[in-house]
Design an enzyme around this catalytic site. Structure first.
Site, PDB file in Angstrom:
ATOM      1  N   CYS A  65     -26.137 -11.678 -21.586  1.00  0.00           N
ATOM      2  CA  CYS A  65     -25.815 -13.006 -21.061  1.00  0.00           C
ATOM      3  C   CYS A  65     -26.578 -13.329 -19.775  1.00  0.00           C
ATOM      4  CB  CYS A  65     -24.311 -13.150 -20.837  1.00  0.00           C
ATOM      5  SG  CYS A  65     -23.723 -12.311 -19.367  1.00  0.00           S
TER       6      CYS A  65
ATOM      7  N   CYS B  60     -22.706  -6.564 -19.419  1.00  0.00           N
ATOM      8  CA  CYS B  60     -21.477  -6.820 -18.671  1.00  0.00           C
ATOM      9  C   CYS B  60     -20.387  -5.862 -19.126  1.00  0.00           C
ATOM     10  CB  CYS B  60     -20.963  -8.236 -18.945  1.00  0.00           C
ATOM     11  SG  CYS B  60     -21.874  -9.534 -18.153  1.00  0.00           S
TER      12      CYS B  60
ATOM     13  N   CYS C 268     -18.696 -12.049 -20.366  1.00  0.00           N
ATOM     14  CA  CYS C 268     -19.980 -12.055 -21.072  1.00  0.00           C
ATOM     15  C   CYS C 268     -19.947 -13.056 -22.235  1.00  0.00           C
ATOM     16  CB  CYS C 268     -20.268 -10.646 -21.588  1.00  0.00           C
ATOM     17  SG  CYS C 268     -21.982 -10.352 -22.029  1.00  0.00           S
TER      18      CYS C 268
ATOM     19  N   CYS D 153     -27.570  -8.788 -16.959  1.00  0.00           N
ATOM     20  CA  CYS D 153     -26.965  -8.372 -18.231  1.00  0.00           C
ATOM     21  C   CYS D 153     -27.933  -8.683 -19.376  1.00  0.00           C
ATOM     22  CB  CYS D 153     -25.652  -9.109 -18.432  1.00  0.00           C
ATOM     23  SG  CYS D 153     -24.944  -8.936 -20.082  1.00  0.00           S
TER      24      CYS D 153
ATOM     25  N   GLY E 227       0.791  -1.222   0.000  1.00  0.00           N
ATOM     26  CA  GLY E 227       0.000   0.000   0.000  1.00  0.00           C
ATOM     27  C   GLY E 227       0.824   1.274   0.000  1.00  0.00           C
TER      28      GLY E 227
END
Lengths: 296, 203
Positions: free
Chosen positions: A247, A269, A275, A244, A35
């Protein structure tokens, strides 16, 4: 070598070896201090700042002839930034490239994490525009550096509190600040906050490169990544009403696509590979080709 | 000083500098990202004794004219060894551990206090020494338990030849986080990364 006055030849992965060593040393320190933003001597790349020069330099320092590279831009393999960076690495490294999340060993990404869970043999490289999460709260680098040194992150909580005071909820939806291993507050790059939980205890190594701002940072695998929140306003990800349209996937991040000038729209998506795989497996949304043919 | 008659210092570097350096770096990166796993690569360099090939390869992959390296006094006085390092990597060799980006320790039992190396500052904790510690073996010694970032739950290692106070030294190093040194344990078997975040206890 280049006796015919033809195209200049480049070192493998474009960067010279001294630059790669410098970046590699920065990556090792970044992994050792999860980090923390390690300063590095970012080079000019043959593409403008803002096109992912940081991610490209990290990928170039890490990549080898046996790697398989995938590049995504907002989840898609076929958008300008992804296509041009993929072509760049094909030209300067000649490595195998793929659009399949599963087959890739290195995935360079601009602002999404693939829907499919990443594995231990994969590396996710983020392109980062502004690495400093405190930058819009405190413009001076000397001050933000001191704030990180003293673990003085009250200002960030004030910002999130102001969100609640104005909007009744935390309105930050992307670049949502996280705390890594209980120490450093980190900008996950402008990924939607939907992706934040995927960073927590990820099996894959995550590397972040910011070219213009000259910073590299990292999250090792199996590392605690917590999105900042309050007890009475816990962190929540975006939810979507409909699946979606192509899909029928639920529980994934969706992009809104405007279909005409009468207000029609669909949600699909953002992860194109996910997808496509689902459609190949026989899942069909209400606007997929099969569904539309069946209606006629 | 390089001696023209001592040609061994010119030999034994990477055969394919670009690809060998990438191979070695990737294994070092994996070792740092996943403490407790032993990563390996082929013998890509032949440095002078007492350096082993793994140490030589890490040096050739990561050292250059921007780095400074601390050697044990016994090694720093060997022209064959310092000549090999300076010819193959262009690195500076420094006398004080707290000036060093890297340190090579060949006699693990006589590892100096980790505090005597560069710790970085609270503002710039990355400005600290990475210690390459040559040990007898990575799997023949007493068992140590590792926890921390990069480790799913717990990892176990059994390096031999470490000094008695190694766990206490590492735990003091961990207390100084984000400052502190990072260690690479190396033997002919490969390497184990011990970044400053790792918690080590006897198991």
């Amino acid at each position: 070598m280049n006796t015919h006055g033809e195209l200049a030849t480049y070192n493998f992965a474009y960067l010279d070896e001294q630059t790669k060593r410098m970046i590699r040393r920065a990556i090792l320190k970044a992994i050792a201090i999860p980090g923390y933003q390690v300063p590095f001597a970012s080079r000019e790349m043959p593409m403008p700042y803002g096109w992912g020069t940081g991610g490209v330099q990290v990928t170039a320092a890490v990549i080898g002839p046996d790697d398989t590279l995938k590049v995504i831009d907002q989840g898609a393999d076929d958008t300008t930034n992804a296509v041009s960076i993929r072509a760049f690495f094909q030209k300067v490294t000649n490595v195998a490239v793929t659009t399949s999340t599963r087959q890739a060993t290195i995935i360079q990404t601009r602002h999404r994490i693939p829907e499919e869970q990443l594995g231990e043999n994969q590396i996710l490289v983020y392109q980062v525009p502004i690495p400093e999460p405190l930058r819009f709260l405190e413009p001076r680098e000397t001050e933000t550096r001191k704030m990180h040194a003293l673990e003085e992150y009250g200002l960030m909580h004030v910002k999130l509190y102001e969100d609640i005071a104005r909007n009744g909820h935390i309105a930050t939806t992307y670049a949502y600040p996280v705390k890594v291993e209980g120490r450093y507050v980190m900008d996950p790059s402008p990924t939607p906050k939907f992706d934040n939980p995927k960073m927590h205890m990820s099996q894959a190594l995550q590397l972040f490169g910011a070219g213009r701002e000259k910073r590299i940072y990292a999250i090792p695998p199996y590392t605690e990544v917590v999105s900042l929140d309050f007890e009475d306003h816990p962190f929540e990800v975006q939810t979507f009403k409909d699946p979606c349209a192509l899909c029928a996937a639920t529980g994934v991040y969706l992009d809104e696509v405007i279909l005409d000038d009468k207000g029609s729209r669909m949600f699909v998506c953002s992860d194109t590979d996910h997808c496509e795989n689902r459609r190949n497996e026989g899942h069909h949304g209400h606007l997929s080709g099969q569904a539309l043919e069946a209606q006629q | 000083m390089l001696q023209a008659e001592n040609t061994s210092v010119y030999l034994g570097g990477f055969v394919q500098p670009v690809f060998d350096a990438q191979t070695v770096f990737r294994q070092v990166m994996n070792a740092m990202a996943r403490p407790g796993t032993i990563t390996r690569f082929d013998a890509l360099t032949t440095p002078p004794a007492p350096l082993i090939s793994v140490t030589g390869s890490i040096a050739a992959a990561l050292f250059d004219h921007d780095t400074s390296v601390w050697l044990e006094p016994a090694q720093a006085s060997q022209p064959a060894l310092t000549g090999w390092l300076t010819f193959n990597t262009s690195t500076k060799i420094v006398a004080q551990g707290f000036d060093a980006d890297f340190a090579i320790v060949t006699d693990a039992g006589a590892l100096p206090s980790l505090e005597s190396f560069a710790q970085g500052t609270q503002e710039f904790p990355d400005r600290s020494t990475t210690i390459i510690l040559q040990v007898e073996s990575l799997d023949q010694g007493p068992r140590l338990v590792l926890e921390g970032p990069g480790i799913k739950e717990k990892a176990f290692i059994s390096p031999s030849g470490l000094p008695d106070q190694f766990c206490e030294q590492c735990s003091a190093n961990r207390q100084r986080f984000p400052r502190g040194v990072d260690l690479l344990l190396v033997s002919t078997q490969g390497l184990i990364g011990l970044p400053r975040t790792v918690k080590i206890s006897r198991g």
